[in-house]
Design a protein around this motif. Sequence first.
Motif, PDB file in Angstrom:
ATOM      1  N   VAL A  78       0.766  -1.205  -0.085  1.00  0.00           N
ATOM      2  CA  VAL A  78       0.105   0.033   0.050  1.00  0.00           C
ATOM      3  C   VAL A  78       0.905   1.179   0.048  1.00  0.00           C
ATOM      4  CG1 VAL A  78      -1.952   1.092   1.311  1.00  0.00           C
ATOM      5  CG2 VAL A  78      -1.740  -1.213   1.044  1.00  0.00           C
ATOM      6  N   GLY A  79       0.481   2.004  -0.994  1.00  0.00           N
ATOM      7  CA  GLY A  79       1.419   3.301  -1.132  1.00  0.00           C
ATOM      8  C   GLY A  79       0.900   4.678  -0.055  1.00  0.00           C
ATOM      9  N   ALA A  80       1.601   5.582  -0.077  1.00  0.00           N
ATOM     10  CA  ALA A  80       1.288   6.957   0.681  1.00  0.00           C
ATOM     11  C   ALA A  80       0.352   7.589  -0.230  1.00  0.00           C
ATOM     12  CB  ALA A  80       2.287   7.558   0.945  1.00  0.00           C
ATOM     13  N   GLY A  81      -0.312   8.757   0.418  1.00  0.00           N
ATOM     14  CA  GLY A  81      -1.339   9.422  -0.477  1.00  0.00           C
ATOM     15  C   GLY A  81      -0.675  10.664  -0.219  1.00  0.00           C
ATOM     16  N   VAL A  82      -1.976  11.756  -0.425  1.00  0.00           N
ATOM     17  CA  VAL A  82      -1.868  13.333  -0.311  1.00  0.00           C
ATOM     18  C   VAL A  82      -1.242  13.637   1.038  1.00  0.00           C
ATOM     19  CG1 VAL A  82      -4.207  13.714   0.898  1.00  0.00           C
ATOM     20  CG2 VAL A  82      -3.234  15.163  -0.748  1.00  0.00           C
ATOM     21  N   ARG A  83      -1.142  12.834   2.172  1.00  0.00           N
ATOM     22  CA  ARG A  83      -0.671  13.304   3.329  1.00  0.00           C
ATOM     23  C   ARG A  83       0.964  13.542   3.150  1.00  0.00           C
ATOM     24  NH1 ARG A  83      -4.277   9.560   5.000  1.00  0.00           N
ATOM     25  NH2 ARG A  83      -2.621   8.093   5.389  1.00  0.00           N
TER      26      ARG A  83
END
Length: 272
Positions: A78-83
């Motif tokens: 799972v990847g990182a997002g807007v944060r």
Amino acid sequence: MSLHQPDGQHVQSRLMRESLIDKSVIARTESPVSAILPDVNVIQIGGRSIMDRGRPALMPLLDEIVANQSRHRMIIGVGAGVRSRHIFSIGLDLGLPTGALAALSAKDAAQNAYMVSCLLAQHGFVYLEAPFVVQLLPAMLAAARGAVFNGIPPYALWEHPPAVGKLPPHGSDAGSYLMAEVFGARSIIFIKDVDGLYTADPKVDPQARLIPEITTQELTRQKLPTLPIEPSVIELMGHAKLMRTVRLINGLIPGNLTRALEGEAVGTVIQA
């Protein structure tokens, strides 16, 4: 008692008295590589493309993952997002180095991975922290139905400096790819919000054409203005021993993941 060891008690190896930075010695280390988990599929869920869209995008995808459990073994990165983009902006303003930014990004991806693991827990999936992936993943897959992990590779403060700028070059795409390469997985599927690789960004250019299949050499020569996966993945594929093919699909279209797991023509295939 003498500490001297007779010659017969030395540990013999072909690398004795050799410099491990000598190119000729390095070349002689080429040998067949064994796949550790050849029947496992690595599924990379994009942070910004899927996770940040919330329930409408994520839940149908997780339902499809569960529906394929009986036929396909899977581990979910799972990847990182807007944060992460927000924290990058603050960190850059404060003058933080690349390694510190990488450590911050990993925390965002870990939160996303934990949420996915909670949603899949009732279906036998477990969450694995980065330090325990190598030690526990094979054993956990023998008892559990699948695993979820933080896609950001744990370079942290040791992240490689980028050629341009300060942003960490290895994100969750690279981390999930390296997981597939190390374990010799059956496949790696990157789940994005576009149908695959295009000649231009399809969100801004209506004339952009889908590229169903391409090699890393051709991709490098074309110098496309934008890519749906991290450029570091293309670079890593050039040195791959086991994982020499990756697939990009649109996870917002129901059935795409199932088709990809079955080996059908969907999305874009990139070959080393």
